[in-house]
Design an enzyme around this catalytic site. Structure first.
Site, PDB file in Angstrom:
ATOM      1  N   SER A 107      31.857  66.568  41.691  1.00 31.71           N
ATOM      2  CA  SER A 107      31.399  66.462  43.079  1.00 31.71           C
ATOM      3  C   SER A 107      30.261  65.439  43.177  1.00 31.71           C
ATOM      4  O   SER A 107      30.462  64.260  42.895  1.00 31.71           O
ATOM      5  CB  SER A 107      30.989  67.844  43.586  1.00 31.71           C
ATOM      6  OG  SER A 107      30.821  67.842  44.981  1.00 31.71           O
ATOM      7  N   HIS A 128      37.497  73.532  45.022  1.00 27.11           N
ATOM      8  CA  HIS A 128      36.408  72.670  44.570  1.00 27.11           C
ATOM      9  C   HIS A 128      35.585  73.263  43.427  1.00 27.11           C
ATOM     10  O   HIS A 128      34.718  72.597  42.881  1.00 27.11           O
ATOM     11  CB  HIS A 128      35.483  72.382  45.764  1.00 27.11           C
ATOM     12  CG  HIS A 128      34.529  71.248  45.571  1.00 27.11           C
ATOM     13  ND1 HIS A 128      34.935  69.931  45.532  1.00 27.11           N
ATOM     14  CD2 HIS A 128      33.178  71.216  45.396  1.00 27.11           C
ATOM     15  CE1 HIS A 128      33.882  69.142  45.365  1.00 27.11           C
ATOM     16  NE2 HIS A 128      32.801  69.894  45.274  1.00 27.11           N
ATOM     17  N   ASP A 146      40.975  71.769  48.044  1.00 27.22           N
ATOM     18  CA  ASP A 146      39.529  71.574  48.013  1.00 27.22           C
ATOM     19  C   ASP A 146      38.958  71.674  49.418  1.00 27.22           C
ATOM     20  O   ASP A 146      39.334  70.905  50.315  1.00 27.22           O
ATOM     21  CB  ASP A 146      39.228  70.192  47.413  1.00 27.22           C
ATOM     22  CG  ASP A 146      37.766  69.985  47.072  1.00 27.22           C
ATOM     23  OD1 ASP A 146      36.908  70.371  47.878  1.00 27.22           O
ATOM     24  OD2 ASP A 146      37.492  69.416  45.994  1.00 27.22           O
TER      25      ASP A 146
END
Length: 279
Positions: free
Chosen positions: A147, A256, A224
């Site tokens: 991320s 995610h 996600d």
């Protein structure tokens, strides 16, 4: 440098150290997994892991389940915190800015510039410290992240290819100049000049730097919940335009979080092991 935690793990050791960072102007901590070979004094390849928003130096060690494969491959794993910490360090108004959200860049704007020098911390201070203190093969160091940390891994790899020989990412923020997370962070840390933002944007950096790596690996879940922030297609287009080989693997049903990372972490470590030993 003070050892504050030490746990036996797959015949190696998972450790956490604390030290005063000159770059961050505060105390900081980092995690490191040392496989059995490193404990015996044998020089090993190493991979930095940059965690995402709200995480710290221990998140990866606890949640990713990476040590088993790292032990098999003889890989050292290094996990810095995601931002400076402490009472004197500026805090944000939400979880996506400030402490826990350093974005792996050097801030230039008040009040952030005094402590938020994460790019220098990772690529200079911590990098040199671990090479001096642990048996790491200096020419065999990779970087990966998740991320916000995926953004960090991609951008730092392209800025410092002499330091990082391999790069991969889980659900990275590929074009932070074009998403709310990045726009908020960059406007706070760097100011309003969007040309400056592009110096810290993986998609823009590939277009400028060209093909630097034999291959880049990215895994992305199609369930996600933050997919609209990530823009993997833009990064794919930029790589294609300059001939940078990218394996962008999209996975139905994965979100995610760290269950996603657990599912593919072994393949990422195997990828790094091959890339780091290549001529």
């Amino acid at each position: 440098m003070e050892l504050i935690q030490n746990n036996r793990c797959f015949e190696g050791e998972q450790r956490i150290y604390r030290f005063h960072s000159n770059a961050l102007q505060t105390e900081t901590q980092f995690g490191i997994f040392l496989p059995e070979q490193a404990l015996a004094g044998q020089a090993c390849p190493a991979v930095f892991y940059l965690a995402g928003l709200t995480c710290n130096e221990e998140t990866f060690a606890i949640k990713a389940h990476a040590q088993h494969m790292a032990a098999q491959l003889g890989l050292i794993l290094i996990s810095p915190d995601t931002s400076p910490r402490g009472e004197a360090v500026a805090k944000g108004d939400h979880w996506d800015i400030g402490q826990g959200a350093g974005f792996y860049i050097n801030a230039t704007q008040a009040p952030w510039a005094a402590h938020y020098q994460m790019e220098t911390f990772v690529t200079d201070e911590l990098y040199q410290l671990v090479l001096q203190q642990f048996p790491i093969q200096a020419q065999h160091v990779g970087i990966m992240g998740h991320s916000m940390g995926g953004h960090g891994a991609l951008t730092l790899a392209f800025k410092y290819p002499e330091k990082f020989k391999s790069v991969s990412a889980f659900a990275p923020i590929c074009a932070p100049s074009q998403c709310p997370w990045g726009e908020k962070a960059f406007s706070n840390y760097l100011g309003t000049d969007q040309q400056v933002w592009l110096q810290h944007d993986a998609t823009a950096l590939v277009q400028v730097k060209g093909a630097l790596f034999s291959e880049i690996l990215i895994d992305q879940g199609l369930k996600d919940q933050f997919y609209s922030q990530l823009n993997p297609a833009l990064f794919q287009q930029a790589c294609d335009a300059v001939g940078q080989k990218l394996s962008l693997r999209e996975h139905a049903g994965y979100d995610h979080g760290y269950y996603f990372i657990q599912s593919f972490i072994d393949q990422h470590l195997q990828f790094h092991a091959v890339q780091l030993q290549a001529d």
